[in-house]
Design a protein around this motif. Structure first.
Motif, PDB file in Angstrom:
ATOM      1  N   GLU A 153       0.827  -1.209   0.000  1.00  0.00           N
ATOM      2  CA  GLU A 153       0.000   0.000   0.000  1.00  0.00           C
ATOM      3  C   GLU A 153       0.864   1.262   0.000  1.00  0.00           C
ATOM      4  OE1 GLU A 153      -3.619   0.007  -0.100  1.00  0.00           O
ATOM      5  OE2 GLU A 153      -2.911  -1.930  -0.836  1.00  0.00           O
ATOM      6  N   ARG A 154       1.956   1.235   0.735  1.00  0.00           N
ATOM      7  CA  ARG A 154       2.861   2.390   0.729  1.00  0.00           C
ATOM      8  C   ARG A 154       3.374   2.670  -0.676  1.00  0.00           C
ATOM      9  NH1 ARG A 154       6.949   1.266   5.829  1.00  0.00           N
ATOM     10  NH2 ARG A 154       5.472   1.660   7.541  1.00  0.00           N
ATOM     11  N   GLU A 155       3.789   1.617  -1.356  1.00  0.00           N
ATOM     12  CA  GLU A 155       4.336   1.792  -2.702  1.00  0.00           C
ATOM     13  C   GLU A 155       3.255   2.251  -3.677  1.00  0.00           C
ATOM     14  OE1 GLU A 155       6.804  -0.770  -6.093  1.00  0.00           O
ATOM     15  OE2 GLU A 155       6.310  -1.659  -4.142  1.00  0.00           O
ATOM     16  N   LYS A 156       2.065   1.703  -3.535  1.00  0.00           N
ATOM     17  CA  LYS A 156       0.982   2.033  -4.464  1.00  0.00           C
ATOM     18  C   LYS A 156       0.560   3.492  -4.346  1.00  0.00           C
ATOM     19  CE  LYS A 156      -3.726   0.700  -5.770  1.00  0.00           C
ATOM     20  NZ  LYS A 156      -3.393   0.423  -7.179  1.00  0.00           N
ATOM     21  N   TRP A 157       0.413   3.969  -3.095  1.00  0.00           N
ATOM     22  CA  TRP A 157      -0.132   5.306  -2.886  1.00  0.00           C
ATOM     23  C   TRP A 157       0.937   6.357  -2.620  1.00  0.00           C
ATOM     24  CZ3 TRP A 157      -4.760   5.173  -4.667  1.00  0.00           C
ATOM     25  CH2 TRP A 157      -5.549   4.032  -4.512  1.00  0.00           C
ATOM     26  N   ARG A 158       2.192   5.936  -2.518  1.00  0.00           N
ATOM     27  CA  ARG A 158       3.311   6.857  -2.308  1.00  0.00           C
ATOM     28  C   ARG A 158       3.132   7.694  -1.043  1.00  0.00           C
ATOM     29  NH1 ARG A 158       7.001   4.402  -5.367  1.00  0.00           N
ATOM     30  NH2 ARG A 158       6.276   4.108  -7.514  1.00  0.00           N
ATOM     31  N   VAL A 159       2.781   7.009   0.036  1.00  0.00           N
ATOM     32  CA  VAL A 159       2.635   7.681   1.325  1.00  0.00           C
ATOM     33  C   VAL A 159       3.307   6.834   2.397  1.00  0.00           C
ATOM     34  CG1 VAL A 159       0.474   8.842   0.723  1.00  0.00           C
ATOM     35  CG2 VAL A 159       0.407   6.567   1.786  1.00  0.00           C
ATOM     36  N   THR A 160       3.522   7.438   3.555  1.00  0.00           N
ATOM     37  CA  THR A 160       4.043   6.704   4.699  1.00  0.00           C
ATOM     38  C   THR A 160       2.875   6.296   5.588  1.00  0.00           C
ATOM     39  OG1 THR A 160       4.320   8.743   5.968  1.00  0.00           O
ATOM     40  CG2 THR A 160       6.199   7.992   4.650  1.00  0.00           C
ATOM     41  N   GLY A 206      -0.332   9.871   6.622  1.00  0.00           N
ATOM     42  CA  GLY A 206      -0.371   9.411   5.241  1.00  0.00           C
ATOM     43  C   GLY A 206      -1.768   9.463   4.654  1.00  0.00           C
ATOM     44  N   ASP A 220      -2.639  13.001   3.782  1.00  0.00           N
ATOM     45  CA  ASP A 220      -2.013  13.322   2.497  1.00  0.00           C
ATOM     46  C   ASP A 220      -2.837  12.769   1.337  1.00  0.00           C
ATOM     47  OD1 ASP A 220       0.023  14.175   0.663  1.00  0.00           O
ATOM     48  OD2 ASP A 220       0.772  12.116   0.621  1.00  0.00           O
ATOM     49  N   ARG A 253      -4.795  14.832  -1.788  1.00  0.00           N
ATOM     50  CA  ARG A 253      -4.489  14.575  -3.194  1.00  0.00           C
ATOM     51  C   ARG A 253      -5.672  14.027  -3.981  1.00  0.00           C
ATOM     52  NH1 ARG A 253      -0.940  10.566  -4.108  1.00  0.00           N
ATOM     53  NH2 ARG A 253      -0.414   9.936  -1.989  1.00  0.00           N
TER      54      ARG A 253
END
Length: 431
Positions: free
Chosen positions: A183-190, A301, A304, A308
């Motif tokens: 999920e972090r990689e998919k949405w580019r959040v921490t 995250g 954020d 967006r």
């Protein structure tokens, strides 16, 4: 004039009890009761106080049923109010003493550089430390953990020959960790540090390796444990291992009427809750006279993500204790979880007479009859989610019927059924 200290052990215990008033918190009275008639110790990590949420109510339901049968050694929690729990004070045990617990909580709450996940792990570790060194556990035939976070206590039970059970309220920690990283990689959040903290994962692994039996409420959960090395004989699939207080959540007296079509989500929002999928689906729809309402706290995250992805028709309320008001105003509830075993809010919505749309990575999806009281869809299929939401807006009469069916389905998951099923599973197990 000071009272003389008695010479006998029994007299000394009584003198200490009168002079300090602390013995009930350290389990002395509970131990006396346990040695004569009770066999099961219940352990939870939620405060058992008035107004507590679903996990607390479920724990109390189990403890009350055991107490009625004369088999309850005690219930262990960070703190408990006897009036709210409805059990004798002697059966309520808080390691350490509540005064010490409050001091520890105050120290840990001071501003620091520690992350929320680290603070959570420290609280669990301290609770586990004091519980494992208490005397109450050795007077039990069985320990029932309603929170999988206490490896020292599970190890203590194993060494003492005490049978241990856990009602697994989470998927296997490696499953959750891998999903959070995706999920972090998919949405580019921490975010999701509680699921990726190596020390906490190690503690959970140690815990699951020590307990004798793991109870899960869905095939999704069972598979997550089997795929990560837990022996098949140690994991039992138990139907209706979800609990809801039907008295706390009821349909409104009059059907919801309004010009605005409202889609509701309630949770402590982090990456595991799948909020990105919901926001993406909602953005695709561009519905007229419609509103998406997000209720609950948010990780940075997720904030954020909202900035967006959320269109203007999204309303964020933040945390609130008056969740029932939002259920009363909603037309449909969505739980888009990426990996979530027991989101109580789904049952709360169903009990409130609201149809639900849940992902297939939501363990409680087993409670949803697709097309009758809600819909189940692949967790990462935003088009499918959007289609179900659109159908709900386009079919208000059918949607109302689904709400009635949701309420009826929720009756199967009341707290008494939950307690009965859980205790029966323990009683019927071999050994």
């Amino acid at each position: 004039m000071c009272a003389a200290k008695p010479k006998s052990t029994a007299g000394l215990l009584g003198w200490f009890r009168v002079r300090t008033g602390w013995t009930r918190h350290w389990g002395v009275e509970a131990l006396g009761a346990a040695m004569t008639q009770r066999k099961v110790l219940v352990v939870t990590f939620v405060d058992l106080v008035d107004g507590a949420g679903g996990p607390a109510r479920a724990a109390v339901a189990v403890a009350r049923r055991l107490h009625e049968e004369g088999r309850l050694v005690g219930i262990v929690s960070p703190s408990a109010d006897p009036e709210a729990v409805g059990l004798p004070r002697a059966l309520l045990y808080s390691p350490p003493h509540p005064l010490v617990h409050r001091v520890i909580q105050r120290i840990l709450s001071f501003p620091s550089q520690l992350s929320d996940s680290t603070l959570r792990r420290l609280r669990e570790t301290l609770f586990d430390f004091f519980l494992s060194r208490s005397g109450i556990m050795r007077h039990s035939d069985t320990v029932l953990f309603l929170k999988p976070a206490f490896p020292r206590s599970a190890d203590r039970a194993s060494k003492a020959g005490i049978q241990s059970w856990v009602w697994a309220s989470i998927l296997h920690p490696h499953f959750n960790r891998d999903r959070i990283l995706e999920e972090r990689e998919k949405w580019r959040v921490t975010g999701g540090q509680a699921y990726t903290d190596p020390r906490r994962i190690t503690a959970l692994e140690r815990f699951f390796s020590r307990v004798d039996h793991i109870l899960v409420g869905s095939s999704l959960a069972r598979r997550s444990y089997l795929d990560h090395g837990i022996p098949e004989g140690s994991v039992s699939l138990l139907e209706q291992t979800f609990a809801i207080d039907l008295r706390a959540f009821e349909p409104p007296m009059a059907p919801h009427e309004g010009e605005i079509f409202r889609v509701l989500h309630v949770s402590q929002m982090n990456l595991i809750k799948g909020i990105g999928y919901l926001l993406t689906a909602w953005s695709k729809l561009r519905l007229d006279s419609a509103e998406l309402v997000l209720v609950g706290s948010m990780e940075p995250g997720i904030i954020d993500l909202c900035e967006r992805l959320a269109p203007p028709s999204t309303r964020v309320t933040g945390f609130t204790r008056n969740v029932a008001r939002h259920y009363a105003e909603a037309d449909v509830f969505v739980s888009p979880s990426a990996a979530d075993l027991h989101p109580y809010t789904v049952l709360e919505a169903m009990a409130s007479g609201i149809p639900v749309i849940v992902s297939n990575q939501c363990g409680i999806s087993a409670a949803v009859d697709h097309g009758r009281n809600g819909f189940v869809y692949p967790h990462d299929d935003c088009e499918a989610l959007a289609g179900h939401i659109r159908w709900c807006q386009d079919n208000p009469i059918e949607l109302r019927k689904m709400g009635l069916a949701a309420r009826e389905k929720a009756r199967n998951f009341d707290q008494e059924n939950f307690a009965e099923n859980l205790i029966r599973a323990i009683d019927e197990a071999p050994g």
